[in-house]
Write a protein that holds these residues in place. Sequence first.
Motif, PDB file in Angstrom:
ATOM      1  N   HIS A  50       0.800  -1.111   0.239  1.00 38.31           N
ATOM      2  CA  HIS A  50       0.045   0.137   0.160  1.00 38.31           C
ATOM      3  C   HIS A  50       0.704   1.656  -0.394  1.00 38.31           C
ATOM      4  O   HIS A  50       1.066   1.762   0.316  1.00 38.31           O
ATOM      5  N   PRO A  51       1.476   0.755  -0.633  1.00 35.17           N
ATOM      6  CA  PRO A  51       2.720   2.565  -0.887  1.00 35.17           C
ATOM      7  C   PRO A  51       2.055   3.656  -1.053  1.00 35.17           C
ATOM      8  O   PRO A  51       2.831   4.478  -0.096  1.00 35.17           O
ATOM      9  N   ASP A  52       1.066   4.347  -1.697  1.00 34.40           N
ATOM     10  CA  ASP A  52       0.460   5.936  -1.729  1.00 34.40           C
ATOM     11  C   ASP A  52      -0.547   5.348   0.238  1.00 34.40           C
ATOM     12  O   ASP A  52      -1.161   6.510  -0.325  1.00 34.40           O
ATOM     13  N   TYR A  53      -0.544   4.469   0.373  1.00 38.20           N
ATOM     14  CA  TYR A  53      -1.735   4.577   1.979  1.00 38.20           C
ATOM     15  C   TYR A  53      -1.639   6.038   2.702  1.00 38.20           C
ATOM     16  O   TYR A  53      -2.710   6.419   2.329  1.00 38.20           O
ATOM     17  N   GLN A  54      -0.588   6.098   2.657  1.00 43.35           N
ATOM     18  CA  GLN A  54      -0.908   7.397   3.864  1.00 43.35           C
ATOM     19  C   GLN A  54      -0.894   8.643   2.802  1.00 43.35           C
ATOM     20  O   GLN A  54      -1.617   9.831   3.797  1.00 43.35           O
ATOM     21  N   ARG A 111      -4.107  11.364   3.163  1.00 43.85           N
ATOM     22  CA  ARG A 111      -3.359  12.635   4.084  1.00 43.85           C
ATOM     23  C   ARG A 111      -4.893  13.385   2.520  1.00 43.85           C
ATOM     24  O   ARG A 111      -5.404  14.142   3.846  1.00 43.85           O
ATOM     25  N   GLN A 112      -4.798  13.312   1.821  1.00 42.31           N
ATOM     26  CA  GLN A 112      -5.791  13.533   0.768  1.00 42.31           C
ATOM     27  C   GLN A 112      -6.803  13.575   1.135  1.00 42.31           C
ATOM     28  O   GLN A 112      -7.721  14.361   0.953  1.00 42.31           O
ATOM     29  N   ARG A 113      -7.909  12.682   1.689  1.00 40.96           N
ATOM     30  CA  ARG A 113      -9.039  12.034   2.056  1.00 40.96           C
ATOM     31  C   ARG A 113      -9.030  13.015   3.125  1.00 40.96           C
ATOM     32  O   ARG A 113     -10.253  13.019   3.842  1.00 40.96           O
TER      33      ARG A 113
END
Length: 151
Positions: A65-69, A73-75
């Motif tokens: 889940h490389p983009d999880y963080q 944050r964007q959400r």
Amino acid sequence: MSQSRRCPYCNSSFLPSAYRPQQSVCGRAECQRQRRSDYHRKKLATDPEYFQVVRDSQKQWWDEHPDYQKQHRQRNPKLVESNRLRQRQRDQKRRVELLVRNNLALDLKHSASEVWLMGPKVRDLDRNNLASAQVLILPSLGHSSEDRGPS
Ligand SMILES: [Zn+2]
């Protein structure tokens, strides 16, 4: 017949379950949760293999889940803001604790159970959960510079 025991977390007495005569923590959900997290922490500290397994599985999750963080944050822009705020408050609290350690260690020993917040920054500090830290602050009286650190 089982004898009643005292729960180390909530300090109430309980009867061990007939199915688990070794039970040493009462059945309340909160106490069981603490028991599990204590077990986990202790196991991490004493069992290198367990530690490795936990770390690997965390690493694997993050690899998958490389983009999880970033997405998280964007959400949640508010979350980012509140994290930033909390970090600032932690920094502030550390500064206060340093002040306390340097100036008031002796007095604090006598009044460890009371909290007195005084001075111009009290409103900030109050919001900052310092109440639970039980700290006594006496910022410079009669001086204009408010950031005068311990000298
Ligand atoms: Zn309990």
